[in-house]
Design a protein around this motif. Structure first.
Motif, PDB file in Angstrom:
ATOM      1  N   TRP A 172       0.827  -1.204   0.000  1.00 53.66           N
ATOM      2  CA  TRP A 172       0.000   0.000   0.000  1.00 53.66           C
ATOM      3  C   TRP A 172       0.857   1.247   0.000  1.00 53.66           C
ATOM      4  O   TRP A 172       0.445   2.297  -0.492  1.00 53.66           O
ATOM      5  CB  TRP A 172      -0.947  -0.013   1.203  1.00 53.66           C
ATOM      6  CG  TRP A 172      -2.070  -0.976   1.026  1.00 53.66           C
ATOM      7  CD1 TRP A 172      -2.286  -2.146   1.707  1.00 53.66           C
ATOM      8  CD2 TRP A 172      -3.132  -0.876   0.070  1.00 53.66           C
ATOM      9  NE1 TRP A 172      -3.418  -2.776   1.236  1.00 53.66           N
ATOM     10  CE2 TRP A 172      -3.957  -2.011   0.232  1.00 53.66           C
ATOM     11  CE3 TRP A 172      -3.470   0.067  -0.907  1.00 53.66           C
ATOM     12  CZ2 TRP A 172      -5.097  -2.231  -0.546  1.00 53.66           C
ATOM     13  CZ3 TRP A 172      -4.605  -0.157  -1.681  1.00 53.66           C
ATOM     14  CH2 TRP A 172      -5.397  -1.282  -1.497  1.00 53.66           C
ATOM     15  N   GLY A 173       2.042   1.152   0.568  1.00 55.11           N
ATOM     16  CA  GLY A 173       2.905   2.320   0.597  1.00 55.11           C
ATOM     17  C   GLY A 173       4.349   1.943   0.808  1.00 55.11           C
ATOM     18  O   GLY A 173       4.663   0.868   1.333  1.00 55.11           O
ATOM     19  N   THR A 174       5.228   2.861   0.406  1.00 51.14           N
ATOM     20  CA  THR A 174       6.668   2.663   0.548  1.00 51.14           C
ATOM     21  C   THR A 174       7.304   4.002   0.881  1.00 51.14           C
ATOM     22  O   THR A 174       6.952   5.028   0.288  1.00 51.14           O
ATOM     23  CB  THR A 174       7.295   2.137  -0.759  1.00 51.14           C
ATOM     24  OG1 THR A 174       6.632   0.952  -1.162  1.00 51.14           O
ATOM     25  CG2 THR A 174       8.778   1.846  -0.574  1.00 51.14           C
ATOM     26  N   VAL A 200       0.098   8.763   7.407  1.00 52.45           N
ATOM     27  CA  VAL A 200       0.806   8.854   8.689  1.00 52.45           C
ATOM     28  C   VAL A 200       1.765   7.675   8.848  1.00 52.45           C
ATOM     29  O   VAL A 200       2.898   7.842   9.334  1.00 52.45           O
ATOM     30  CB  VAL A 200      -0.208   8.907   9.856  1.00 52.45           C
ATOM     31  CG1 VAL A 200       0.494   8.725  11.208  1.00 52.45           C
ATOM     32  CG2 VAL A 200      -0.967  10.229   9.828  1.00 52.45           C
ATOM     33  N   HIS A 201       1.324   6.496   8.433  1.00 49.76           N
ATOM     34  CA  HIS A 201       2.160   5.289   8.504  1.00 49.76           C
ATOM     35  C   HIS A 201       3.477   5.505   7.759  1.00 49.76           C
ATOM     36  O   HIS A 201       4.564   5.195   8.278  1.00 49.76           O
ATOM     37  CB  HIS A 201       1.389   4.116   7.901  1.00 49.76           C
ATOM     38  CG  HIS A 201       2.102   2.813   7.986  1.00 49.76           C
ATOM     39  ND1 HIS A 201       1.694   1.788   8.801  1.00 49.76           N
ATOM     40  CD2 HIS A 201       3.209   2.342   7.345  1.00 49.76           C
ATOM     41  CE1 HIS A 201       2.512   0.755   8.672  1.00 49.76           C
ATOM     42  NE2 HIS A 201       3.437   1.058   7.783  1.00 49.76           N
ATOM     43  N   GLU A 202       3.395   6.040   6.543  1.00 54.15           N
ATOM     44  CA  GLU A 202       4.610   6.218   5.746  1.00 54.15           C
ATOM     45  C   GLU A 202       5.425   7.422   6.212  1.00 54.15           C
ATOM     46  O   GLU A 202       6.659   7.388   6.188  1.00 54.15           O
ATOM     47  CB  GLU A 202       4.253   6.349   4.264  1.00 54.15           C
ATOM     48  CG  GLU A 202       3.593   5.110   3.669  1.00 54.15           C
ATOM     49  CD  GLU A 202       4.393   3.834   3.870  1.00 54.15           C
ATOM     50  OE1 GLU A 202       5.635   3.907   3.933  1.00 54.15           O
ATOM     51  OE2 GLU A 202       3.772   2.762   3.975  1.00 54.15           O
ATOM     52  N   TYR A 208      11.536   6.657  11.606  1.00 56.27           N
ATOM     53  CA  TYR A 208      11.856   5.285  12.018  1.00 56.27           C
ATOM     54  C   TYR A 208      11.662   4.354  10.821  1.00 56.27           C
ATOM     55  O   TYR A 208      10.527   3.993  10.506  1.00 56.27           O
ATOM     56  CB  TYR A 208      10.946   4.836  13.172  1.00 56.27           C
ATOM     57  CG  TYR A 208      11.059   5.667  14.417  1.00 56.27           C
ATOM     58  CD1 TYR A 208      12.160   5.564  15.248  1.00 56.27           C
ATOM     59  CD2 TYR A 208      10.039   6.565  14.770  1.00 56.27           C
ATOM     60  CE1 TYR A 208      12.266   6.326  16.404  1.00 56.27           C
ATOM     61  CE2 TYR A 208      10.128   7.326  15.923  1.00 56.27           C
ATOM     62  CZ  TYR A 208      11.244   7.211  16.734  1.00 56.27           C
ATOM     63  OH  TYR A 208      11.336   7.969  17.873  1.00 56.27           O
ATOM     64  N   PRO A 209      12.736   3.944  10.154  1.00 57.51           N
ATOM     65  CA  PRO A 209      12.610   3.072   8.966  1.00 57.51           C
ATOM     66  C   PRO A 209      12.401   1.612   9.355  1.00 57.51           C
ATOM     67  O   PRO A 209      13.062   0.715   8.852  1.00 57.51           O
ATOM     68  CB  PRO A 209      13.948   3.288   8.256  1.00 57.51           C
ATOM     69  CG  PRO A 209      14.907   3.592   9.355  1.00 57.51           C
ATOM     70  CD  PRO A 209      14.133   4.364  10.388  1.00 57.51           C
ATOM     71  N   ASN A 210      11.463   1.388  10.273  1.00 52.03           N
ATOM     72  CA  ASN A 210      11.195   0.043  10.795  1.00 52.03           C
ATOM     73  C   ASN A 210       9.807   0.055  11.427  1.00 52.03           C
ATOM     74  O   ASN A 210       9.088   1.049  11.331  1.00 52.03           O
ATOM     75  CB  ASN A 210      12.258  -0.352  11.837  1.00 52.03           C
ATOM     76  CG  ASN A 210      12.453   0.750  12.881  1.00 52.03           C
ATOM     77  OD1 ASN A 210      11.493   1.284  13.424  1.00 52.03           O
ATOM     78  ND2 ASN A 210      13.702   1.090  13.164  1.00 52.03           N
ATOM     79  N   HIS A 211       9.439  -1.039  12.081  1.00 50.36           N
ATOM     80  CA  HIS A 211       8.183  -1.078  12.829  1.00 50.36           C
ATOM     81  C   HIS A 211       8.494  -1.334  14.303  1.00 50.36           C
ATOM     82  O   HIS A 211       7.898  -2.209  14.943  1.00 50.36           O
ATOM     83  CB  HIS A 211       7.242  -2.147  12.266  1.00 50.36           C
ATOM     84  CG  HIS A 211       6.652  -1.795  10.939  1.00 50.36           C
ATOM     85  ND1 HIS A 211       6.956  -2.459   9.766  1.00 50.36           N
ATOM     86  CD2 HIS A 211       5.786  -0.811  10.580  1.00 50.36           C
ATOM     87  CE1 HIS A 211       6.299  -1.911   8.756  1.00 50.36           C
ATOM     88  NE2 HIS A 211       5.586  -0.916   9.224  1.00 50.36           N
ATOM     89  N   SER A 212       9.389  -0.553  14.819  1.00 46.50           N
ATOM     90  CA  SER A 212       9.808  -0.682  16.211  1.00 46.50           C
ATOM     91  C   SER A 212       8.730  -0.137  17.154  1.00 46.50           C
ATOM     92  O   SER A 212       7.734   0.463  16.724  1.00 46.50           O
ATOM     93  CB  SER A 212      11.103   0.094  16.437  1.00 46.50           C
ATOM     94  OG  SER A 212      10.888   1.478  16.185  1.00 46.50           O
ATOM     95  N   LYS A 213       8.940  -0.364  18.434  1.00 47.39           N
ATOM     96  CA  LYS A 213       8.025   0.168  19.455  1.00 47.39           C
ATOM     97  C   LYS A 213       7.933   1.677  19.338  1.00 47.39           C
ATOM     98  O   LYS A 213       6.844   2.273  19.437  1.00 47.39           O
ATOM     99  CB  LYS A 213       8.519  -0.234  20.851  1.00 47.39           C
ATOM    100  CG  LYS A 213       7.647   0.268  21.986  1.00 47.39           C
ATOM    101  CD  LYS A 213       8.211  -0.168  23.328  1.00 47.39           C
ATOM    102  CE  LYS A 213       7.364   0.377  24.476  1.00 47.39           C
ATOM    103  NZ  LYS A 213       7.932  -0.030  25.798  1.00 47.39           N
ATOM    104  N   GLU A 214       9.071   2.330  19.104  1.00 48.94           N
ATOM    105  CA  GLU A 214       9.089   3.797  18.990  1.00 48.94           C
ATOM    106  C   GLU A 214       8.304   4.259  17.763  1.00 48.94           C
ATOM    107  O   GLU A 214       7.633   5.302  17.802  1.00 48.94           O
ATOM    108  CB  GLU A 214      10.529   4.304  18.905  1.00 48.94           C
ATOM    109  CG  GLU A 214      11.349   4.124  20.172  1.00 48.94           C
ATOM    110  CD  GLU A 214      11.812   2.686  20.395  1.00 48.94           C
ATOM    111  OE1 GLU A 214      12.223   2.382  21.524  1.00 48.94           O
ATOM    112  OE2 GLU A 214      11.752   1.876  19.435  1.00 48.94           O
ATOM    113  N   TYR A 215       8.401   3.476  16.695  1.00 45.27           N
ATOM    114  CA  TYR A 215       7.665   3.812  15.478  1.00 45.27           C
ATOM    115  C   TYR A 215       6.159   3.837  15.762  1.00 45.27           C
ATOM    116  O   TYR A 215       5.466   4.809  15.439  1.00 45.27           O
ATOM    117  CB  TYR A 215       7.971   2.790  14.384  1.00 45.27           C
ATOM    118  CG  TYR A 215       7.022   2.874  13.217  1.00 45.27           C
ATOM    119  CD1 TYR A 215       7.228   3.775  12.183  1.00 45.27           C
ATOM    120  CD2 TYR A 215       5.877   2.072  13.168  1.00 45.27           C
ATOM    121  CE1 TYR A 215       6.345   3.867  11.121  1.00 45.27           C
ATOM    122  CE2 TYR A 215       4.986   2.157  12.114  1.00 45.27           C
ATOM    123  CZ  TYR A 215       5.224   3.057  11.097  1.00 45.27           C
ATOM    124  OH  TYR A 215       4.333   3.162  10.065  1.00 45.27           O
TER     125      TYR A 215
END
Length: 242
Positions: A172-174, A200-202, A208-215
């Motif tokens: 859906w997005g990059t 907002v996700h992208e 944060y270029p990840n899906h970390s807790k901070e992200y």
């Protein structure tokens, strides 16, 4: 297709051997099913032992896909058919004309109006109107998304180097390493709250270029109900199609 037995369930999987791979990886995707990638030399008994241990996770993941709405049949591009834009459906009116050689598409007074050469067979008509709808979604969708950027960029203190709607079959997005954001053009068929979630996700990936807790904390700070929006897209995403 190979399979292994877990209780009363036979689980099929696709197998790919990569000589340079060091370990076994397993993925479960809605379209691709269970996919296993292994290094050379892995015995079937060894692989099935690993798959057996991972079976509860595989089944749980696969069962979650049962909620996903099946994609609709391809559009027929006939008068009365509905096309979604930002969560609302608009009817199409098709006019067949002898005085034109190429199809056109406009949005006027709350409906899509197509003019199609009378000589076109259905296949030719459908192909041209598909491309015209796709361009319409990209053009008007980018304008709407740039409006939404004016809301969310200041809130997040983040801004992309560019943003573009494009063809993306599996995403859906990059967000790229140089902070360019590319969104699947089909997202503009979804309600605006879902478009906002993807944006907002992208944007959050710029920081944060990840899906970390901070992200996810950053996403939550901007959109506390992001999980409901994310779930809507997971379940209803396949319906956003032509």
């Amino acid at each position: 297709m190979p399979s292994f037995q877990y209780g009363n369930t036979a689980l099929e999987y696709s197998l790919e051997v990569k000589p340079d791979k060091r370990d076994i990886s397993i993925s479960v995707e809605w379209l691709d099913g269970v996919r296993v990638i292994v290094p050379e030399g892995v015995e079937e008994d060894q692989l099935h032992s690993i798959l057996y241990k991972k079976a509860p996770w595989i089944l749980n993941k696969w069962n979650s896909f049962q909620e996903i709405v099946d994609p609709p049949l391809p559009k027929e591009y006939v008068s009365g058919e509905k096309f979604a834009y930002l969560g609302r459906n608009y009817r199409l009116k098709v006019h067949k004309r002898d005085d034109i050689t190429q199809s056109t598409l406009v949005f006027k007074q709350g409906k899509f109006i197509a003019n199609v050469p009378s000589s076109y067979a259905d296949q030719e008509k459908n192909h041209e109107l598909y491309e015209l709808f796709k361009e319409w979604y990209k053009l008007h969708g980018e304008a709407k998304i740039k409006e939404r950027l004016n809301i969310y960029c200041p809130k997040m203190g983040l801004s992309p180097s560019k943003i573009e709607l494009k063809e993306q079959k599996m995403r859906w997005g990059t967000c790229t390493g140089d902070n360019a954001i590319y969104l699947n053009w089909r997202i503009v068929m979804a309600p605006l709250v879902i478009v906002d979630y993807l944006l907002v996700h992208e944007l959050a990936h710029i920081k944060y270029p990840n899906h970390s807790k901070e992200y996810w904390q950053l996403v939550h700070s901007i959109m506390p109900d992001y999980e409901q929006r994310k779930e809507w897209l997971r379940i209803n995403g396949p319906t956003l199609s032509l």
